[in-house]
Scaffold this motif. Structure first.
Motif, PDB file in Angstrom:
ATOM      1  N   GLN A 161       0.821  -1.203   0.000  1.00 45.54           N
ATOM      2  CA  GLN A 161       0.000   0.000   0.000  1.00 45.54           C
ATOM      3  C   GLN A 161       0.858   1.258   0.000  1.00 45.54           C
ATOM      4  O   GLN A 161       0.564   2.245  -0.682  1.00 45.54           O
ATOM      5  CB  GLN A 161      -0.924   0.004   1.226  1.00 45.54           C
ATOM      6  N   GLN A 162       1.954   1.219   0.744  1.00 45.70           N
ATOM      7  CA  GLN A 162       2.845   2.370   0.802  1.00 45.70           C
ATOM      8  C   GLN A 162       3.488   2.641  -0.559  1.00 45.70           C
ATOM      9  O   GLN A 162       3.594   3.780  -0.995  1.00 45.70           O
ATOM     10  CB  GLN A 162       3.928   2.147   1.852  1.00 45.70           C
ATOM     11  N   ILE A 163       3.907   1.574  -1.238  1.00 46.85           N
ATOM     12  CA  ILE A 163       4.509   1.742  -2.567  1.00 46.85           C
ATOM     13  C   ILE A 163       3.462   2.245  -3.558  1.00 46.85           C
ATOM     14  O   ILE A 163       3.736   3.106  -4.400  1.00 46.85           O
ATOM     15  CB  ILE A 163       5.132   0.423  -3.053  1.00 46.85           C
ATOM     16  N   ASP A 164       2.239   1.716  -3.446  1.00 51.36           N
ATOM     17  CA  ASP A 164       1.177   2.121  -4.372  1.00 51.36           C
ATOM     18  C   ASP A 164       0.791   3.587  -4.217  1.00 51.36           C
ATOM     19  O   ASP A 164       0.249   4.183  -5.155  1.00 51.36           O
ATOM     20  CB  ASP A 164      -0.066   1.238  -4.175  1.00 51.36           C
ATOM     21  N   ASN A 165       1.034   4.167  -3.034  1.00 50.73           N
ATOM     22  CA  ASN A 165       0.752   5.594  -2.862  1.00 50.73           C
ATOM     23  C   ASN A 165       1.553   6.430  -3.853  1.00 50.73           C
ATOM     24  O   ASN A 165       1.114   7.508  -4.258  1.00 50.73           O
ATOM     25  CB  ASN A 165       1.079   6.031  -1.427  1.00 50.73           C
ATOM     26  N   LEU A 166       2.712   5.920  -4.272  1.00 53.65           N
ATOM     27  CA  LEU A 166       3.524   6.591  -5.290  1.00 53.65           C
ATOM     28  C   LEU A 166       3.204   6.059  -6.683  1.00 53.65           C
ATOM     29  O   LEU A 166       2.912   6.829  -7.601  1.00 53.65           O
ATOM     30  CB  LEU A 166       5.010   6.399  -4.989  1.00 53.65           C
ATOM     31  N   MET A 167       3.252   4.730  -6.828  1.00 49.33           N
ATOM     32  CA  MET A 167       3.086   4.122  -8.150  1.00 49.33           C
ATOM     33  C   MET A 167       1.707   4.400  -8.755  1.00 49.33           C
ATOM     34  O   MET A 167       1.573   4.523  -9.972  1.00 49.33           O
ATOM     35  CB  MET A 167       3.293   2.603  -8.063  1.00 49.33           C
ATOM     36  N   MET A 168       0.685   4.486  -7.928  1.00 45.93           N
ATOM     37  CA  MET A 168      -0.686   4.646  -8.412  1.00 45.93           C
ATOM     38  C   MET A 168      -1.180   6.083  -8.263  1.00 45.93           C
ATOM     39  O   MET A 168      -2.366   6.357  -8.426  1.00 45.93           O
ATOM     40  CB  MET A 168      -1.617   3.702  -7.657  1.00 45.93           C
ATOM     41  N   PHE A 185       6.215   6.005 -14.500  1.00 47.34           N
ATOM     42  CA  PHE A 185       6.164   5.057 -15.615  1.00 47.34           C
ATOM     43  C   PHE A 185       7.021   5.542 -16.778  1.00 47.34           C
ATOM     44  O   PHE A 185       7.787   4.774 -17.377  1.00 47.34           O
ATOM     45  CB  PHE A 185       4.715   4.861 -16.062  1.00 47.34           C
ATOM     46  N   LEU A 186       6.909   6.836 -17.104  1.00 49.73           N
ATOM     47  CA  LEU A 186       7.702   7.391 -18.199  1.00 49.73           C
ATOM     48  C   LEU A 186       9.194   7.328 -17.872  1.00 49.73           C
ATOM     49  O   LEU A 186      10.018   6.959 -18.718  1.00 49.73           O
ATOM     50  CB  LEU A 186       7.283   8.842 -18.451  1.00 49.73           C
ATOM     51  N   GLY A 187       9.547   7.671 -16.634  1.00 49.41           N
ATOM     52  CA  GLY A 187      10.953   7.599 -16.229  1.00 49.41           C
ATOM     53  C   GLY A 187      11.491   6.188 -16.276  1.00 49.41           C
ATOM     54  O   GLY A 187      12.644   5.956 -16.659  1.00 49.41           O
ATOM     55  N   LEU A 188      10.653   5.219 -15.905  1.00 45.72           N
ATOM     56  CA  LEU A 188      11.059   3.818 -15.943  1.00 45.72           C
ATOM     57  C   LEU A 188      11.333   3.374 -17.373  1.00 45.72           C
ATOM     58  O   LEU A 188      12.313   2.671 -17.650  1.00 45.72           O
ATOM     59  CB  LEU A 188       9.970   2.952 -15.309  1.00 45.72           C
ATOM     60  N   MET A 189      10.479   3.798 -18.307  1.00 47.97           N
ATOM     61  CA  MET A 189      10.698   3.461 -19.707  1.00 47.97           C
ATOM     62  C   MET A 189      12.012   4.068 -20.215  1.00 47.97           C
ATOM     63  O   MET A 189      12.756   3.426 -20.971  1.00 47.97           O
ATOM     64  CB  MET A 189       9.530   3.972 -20.561  1.00 47.97           C
ATOM     65  N   THR A 225       7.346  -8.432 -10.855  1.00 47.24           N
ATOM     66  CA  THR A 225       7.298  -7.637  -9.627  1.00 47.24           C
ATOM     67  C   THR A 225       5.882  -7.258  -9.233  1.00 47.24           C
ATOM     68  O   THR A 225       5.628  -6.871  -8.089  1.00 47.24           O
ATOM     69  CB  THR A 225       8.108  -6.334  -9.784  1.00 47.24           C
ATOM     70  N   GLY A 226       4.930  -7.376 -10.179  1.00 48.08           N
ATOM     71  CA  GLY A 226       3.555  -6.964  -9.911  1.00 48.08           C
ATOM     72  C   GLY A 226       3.246  -5.576 -10.424  1.00 48.08           C
ATOM     73  O   GLY A 226       2.104  -5.109 -10.329  1.00 48.08           O
ATOM     74  N   TYR A 227       4.247  -4.892 -11.006  1.00 56.40           N
ATOM     75  CA  TYR A 227       4.032  -3.515 -11.445  1.00 56.40           C
ATOM     76  C   TYR A 227       3.166  -3.438 -12.699  1.00 56.40           C
ATOM     77  O   TYR A 227       2.408  -2.478 -12.879  1.00 56.40           O
ATOM     78  CB  TYR A 227       5.379  -2.833 -11.707  1.00 56.40           C
ATOM     79  N   MET A 228       3.253  -4.433 -13.579  1.00 56.63           N
ATOM     80  CA  MET A 228       2.508  -4.369 -14.829  1.00 56.63           C
ATOM     81  C   MET A 228       1.005  -4.297 -14.594  1.00 56.63           C
ATOM     82  O   MET A 228       0.275  -3.620 -15.333  1.00 56.63           O
ATOM     83  CB  MET A 228       2.847  -5.578 -15.714  1.00 56.63           C
ATOM     84  N   TYR A 257     -16.031  -2.941 -18.844  1.00 59.18           N
ATOM     85  CA  TYR A 257     -15.589  -2.713 -17.477  1.00 59.18           C
ATOM     86  C   TYR A 257     -14.177  -3.253 -17.337  1.00 59.18           C
ATOM     87  O   TYR A 257     -13.689  -3.998 -18.182  1.00 59.18           O
ATOM     88  CB  TYR A 257     -16.520  -3.422 -16.484  1.00 59.18           C
ATOM     89  N   LEU A 258     -13.515  -2.860 -16.246  1.00 55.78           N
ATOM     90  CA  LEU A 258     -12.151  -3.320 -15.989  1.00 55.78           C
ATOM     91  C   LEU A 258     -12.139  -4.219 -14.767  1.00 55.78           C
ATOM     92  O   LEU A 258     -12.615  -3.841 -13.697  1.00 55.78           O
ATOM     93  CB  LEU A 258     -11.207  -2.130 -15.747  1.00 55.78           C
ATOM     94  N   LEU A 259     -11.620  -5.422 -14.932  1.00 57.01           N
ATOM     95  CA  LEU A 259     -11.437  -6.360 -13.825  1.00 57.01           C
ATOM     96  C   LEU A 259      -9.992  -6.828 -13.865  1.00 57.01           C
ATOM     97  O   LEU A 259      -9.572  -7.509 -14.802  1.00 57.01           O
ATOM     98  CB  LEU A 259     -12.387  -7.557 -13.966  1.00 57.01           C
ATOM     99  N   THR A 260      -9.218  -6.419 -12.870  1.00 57.85           N
ATOM    100  CA  THR A 260      -7.811  -6.818 -12.845  1.00 57.85           C
ATOM    101  C   THR A 260      -7.336  -6.960 -11.408  1.00 57.85           C
ATOM    102  O   THR A 260      -7.927  -6.381 -10.485  1.00 57.85           O
ATOM    103  CB  THR A 260      -6.930  -5.783 -13.581  1.00 57.85           C
ATOM    104  N   ASP A 261      -6.300  -7.743 -11.235  1.00 59.75           N
ATOM    105  CA  ASP A 261      -5.697  -7.937  -9.917  1.00 59.75           C
ATOM    106  C   ASP A 261      -4.592  -6.910  -9.686  1.00 59.75           C
ATOM    107  O   ASP A 261      -3.927  -6.479 -10.630  1.00 59.75           O
ATOM    108  CB  ASP A 261      -5.059  -9.329  -9.822  1.00 59.75           C
ATOM    109  N   LEU A 262      -4.411  -6.547  -8.432  1.00 61.12           N
ATOM    110  CA  LEU A 262      -3.248  -5.760  -8.034  1.00 61.12           C
ATOM    111  C   LEU A 262      -2.472  -6.599  -7.030  1.00 61.12           C
ATOM    112  O   LEU A 262      -2.642  -6.461  -5.811  1.00 61.12           O
ATOM    113  CB  LEU A 262      -3.677  -4.424  -7.411  1.00 61.12           C
ATOM    114  N   PRO A 263      -1.629  -7.507  -7.531  1.00 62.94           N
ATOM    115  CA  PRO A 263      -0.906  -8.402  -6.622  1.00 62.94           C
ATOM    116  C   PRO A 263       0.101  -7.640  -5.774  1.00 62.94           C
ATOM    117  O   PRO A 263       0.475  -6.509  -6.092  1.00 62.94           O
ATOM    118  CB  PRO A 263      -0.198  -9.370  -7.579  1.00 62.94           C
ATOM    119  N   VAL A 264       0.520  -8.240  -4.681  1.00 67.38           N
ATOM    120  CA  VAL A 264       1.527  -7.603  -3.828  1.00 67.38           C
ATOM    121  C   VAL A 264       2.844  -7.522  -4.602  1.00 67.38           C
ATOM    122  O   VAL A 264       3.103  -8.309  -5.510  1.00 67.38           O
ATOM    123  CB  VAL A 264       1.741  -8.394  -2.519  1.00 67.38           C
TER     124      VAL A 264
END
Length: 706
Positions: free
Chosen positions: A273-280, A289-293, A366-369, A487-494
């Motif tokens: 959750q802490q990482i997602d506060n930045l990533m999401m 995402f752009l910087g990662l590319m 890593t679960g980022y995709m 609709y969108l149905l997707t997982d957000l794995p750890v």
């Protein structure tokens, strides 16, 4: 004899939801013993691995990840067809992978699979994460309720894999107890009729045949009509049946969960959750995402430079060695000027291809995709695309073919069609060799703000293709009409530390496919090119040979080398391929291209990556046998006799990159578009529009820069 052999092969299908570790288990079991093909009669790729023990072979099929066996996407249809034996031989056993952290979701699919009546074993994966979350599962009680063997695993850490192998070798699979009684949902008399007609054993098999009747294209019109007539006769509303079945299954799942799962409170900080506060983050997430590319493209250039130079120099040396060692003649010329440069044009780009696929695998593992899918959904919607479209589009950066196939996970027909049509505009790995060779020739290897200018140029090409892809999707959104809701149905794995073995396996397999598939095409075209470039109309060739002989007789020692180059060039111009190139030169000259580049454009319509191999072959033919220049050096020294400037100057190079960014130059992609859309209309329109747009964009680019 055949029956004896067949008994030694056991087929096992692995199935599970996306992101439950299904592919991890598959890779741990099979390692490098994998092959990719197609399901018979279906365009979806299937991965089959082998496992052997005491002379017995086990073929393990990695089925597409799916949440259920409802006919809403082609992945679900494939799972249904394989498990029912319609697409290939019905598997002997099923390895059902469940997420120990989310049994409620996993048990929906597991319950359906168990009700098919095929011997099954349950694998509760991610047990380490379940323990961290305070989730305890009573596996003995679960065994009593289902009647099938159960194994707890942590596939990432290779825990429990020996137990899975032992279970496979001992064939300890069991037919489950009936998970859901369908008699209150599907009329019993209708179920019996379907079972009798198709020789089925369970009510859920009959139910599956009925609900998939309208979606399975392999069902004959006669069978489809019979099934739909039965549904009408028994007043069965199929969508209502599915709702009733889902509701009933979740009731049974909740009853089962109360018996087998206990949860204890945990105060451990949720790092995900802490990482997602930045990533999401709605703003910072896109910049990340752009910087990662950008970092990925920087690494592709920096890390691959040394092995690429080594390969390039090595193949130049091999051509020189062949010329000096083998007897002079046609075979010598074919090897040194055709085959070796052609193969070199493929092999030189293995480092970049491997790195690109490696980074994509890293992001997936890593679960980022999955976060990218969710994050990009809000961006994709205005353009008529779906959040899941980002997976085909990003896959298209590797290859358009699997990218187009990945669109099957999109249930909305309009969004899926738009995704199919625009995915070829994403800069695939076949374009990467073109970009890299041209950027290397024209963009200085300097550093700006700590970033390599060549990496910035490469990223710019990818951003250009992405912008064009979104604009094309926006145009198609206005032309293609549909009232279907999505609709969108997707997982957000750890977030997990990537499994380096899995990443390396992906790099190996994808690079192998690139070399074998692209290599076959490029090698074949290189040989054909050499023949067409070495021979021409006999009258022209005889006249050139006679003129050369007279000129050489009268030439001084200092003039011989110059005359050799002149007549080699003249011979190439009058060859069959030269005649073709000269014919189209007036059309492509406004783009900054000469007739030699025109030859590469023509051959590239078989496959884009053929460009470098073609250029390597064309510029090797008739050259100095003692000159071991690399491909880059040859192209850098090529001069246009009309303008007196370098052929591959900045304007021409960027014009070429823009043309390759937008043109549809891949016969295999066209074939896949046809197979996916079941019509030649879309691939023909796609080819005409993309090629015309590529010509216009390349023309504008050349005129502006020059």
């Amino acid at each position: 004899m055949e029956s004896v052999i067949s008994k030694k092969i056991t087929t096992i299908a692995i199935i599970g939801n996306p992101n439950v570790g299904k592919s991890s288990i598959f890779n741990q079991l099979t390692g490098l013993k994998q092959k990719v093909g197609n399901y018979p009669g279906i365009t979806v790729d299937k991965t089959v691995g082998t496992l052997k023990n005491k002379g017995r072979q086990y073929d393990i099929i990695d089925l597409p990840g799916t949440y259920s066996l409802y006919p809403k996407s082609e992945d679900e249809l494939i799972a249904h067809r394989i498990l029912s034996g319609k697409a290939s031989e019905k598997p002997d056993y099923i390895l059902m992978v469940l997420d120990a952290c989310n049994l409620e979701r996993s048990l929906l699919l597991a319950g359906q699979v168990m009700d098919l009546g095929i011997p099954v074993s349950l694998v509760l994966n991610m047990k380490d994460l379940a323990e961290k979350k305070g989730i305890k599962i009573n596996t003995f009680q679960l065994y009593k309720e289902t009647g099938v063997p159960i194994i707890l695993t942590d596939a990432r850490q290779n825990e429990g894999m020996d137990g899975i192998k032992a279970m496979i070798f001992e064939e300890k699979f069991g037919v489950a107890h009936s998970f859901l009684n369908l008699k209150n949902i599907l009329p019993e008399s209708l179920s019996e009729k379907i079972k009798q007609r198709y020789h089925l054993h369970t009510d859920f098999q009959a139910y599956q045949y009925l609900v998939f009747a309208s979606y399975d294209l392999k069902v004959t019109p006669t069978e489809k009509k019979w099934l739909l007539d039965m549904a009408t006769e028994y007043q069965c509303d199929i969508p209502a049946l599915q709702i009733a079945e889902t509701t009933a299954r979740y009731k049974e799942i909740n009853i089962l969960l109360d018996k087998i799962v206990t949860k204890t409170s945990t105060t451990k900080r949720d790092l995900t959750q802490q990482i997602d506060n930045l990533m999401m983050h709605p703003i910072l997430g896109y910049f990340f995402f752009l910087g990662l590319m950008l970092l990925i493209f920087q690494a592709i250039f920096a890390w691959a430079e040394w092995p690429m130079d080594l390969i390039d120099t090595g193949f130049a040396a091999i051509s020189g060695w062949i010329t000096e060692t083998l007897p002079a003649g046609v075979f010598n010329d074919l090897l040194a000027e055709g085959i070796v440069p052609g193969i070199g044009g493929v092999v030189i780009f293995i480092p970049q291809i491997a790195l690109l696929f490696g980074f994509l695998s890293f992001l997936e593992d890593t679960g980022y995709m999955s976060r990218v899918v969710y994050l990009m959904d809000r961006v994709m919607r205005p353009f008529g695309l779906h959040g899941k479209s980002v997976v085909p589009l990003i896959s298209g950066m590797a290859c358009a073919i699997p990218g187009i196939m990945a669109s099957r996970s999109i249930s909305n027909g309009k969004e899926r069609l738009i995704t199919i049509l625009v995915t070829p505009w994403m800069s695939c790995s076949a374009r990467l060799p073109v970009y890299i060779i041209l950027i290397g020739l024209t963009v200085p290897d300097d550093i700006f703000l700590g970033i390599n200018l060549q990496a910035i140029a490469l990223l710019s090409m990818y951003l250009l293709s992405t912008a064009a892809t979104l604009l094309a999707a926006l145009v198609l959104k206005g032309f293609i009409k549909s009232r279907e809701q999505s609709y969108l149905l997707t997982d957000l794995p750890v977030y997990r530390i990537p499994r380096w073995k899995a990443v390396l396996l992906t790099m190996y397999h994808k690079s192998k496919v690139f070399v074998l598939e692209a290599g076959k095409v490029i090698l074949s075209i290189s040989i054909v090119l050499w023949v067409l470039a070495s021979y021409g109309p006999s009258a022209n060739m005889d006249a050139i040979a006679q003129e050369r002989s007279l000129a050489m007789t009268a030439a001084s020692d200092t003039e011989i080398e110059e005359l050799e180059d002149y007549y080699s060039s003249k011979k190439l111009e009058n060859s069959y391929i030269g005649i073709v190139g000269k014919t189209i030169e007036p059309i492509i000259r406004p783009l900054g291209y000469d007739w030699k580049i025109g030859i590469a454009l023509i051959t590239s319509f078989a496959a884009r990556e053929v460009f470098v191999g073609t250029i390597a072959t064309i510029y090797s033919i008739g050259g100095d046998p003692d000159n071991e220049m690399t491909i880059r050096e040859k192209l850098d020294q090529e001069v246009d006799p009309v303008t007196g400037e370098k052929v591959f100057n900045t304007a021409t190079a960027f014009s070429l990159m823009v043309f390759y960014a937008f043109a549809m130059q891949c016969m295999s992609t066209l074939a896949i578009v046809y197979r996916e859309t079941k019509s030649w209309k879309w691939p023909i329109l796609q080819t005409v529009f993309m090629t015309a747009f590529a010509y216009l964009a390349a023309f504008i680019t050349y005129q502006i820069i020059s």
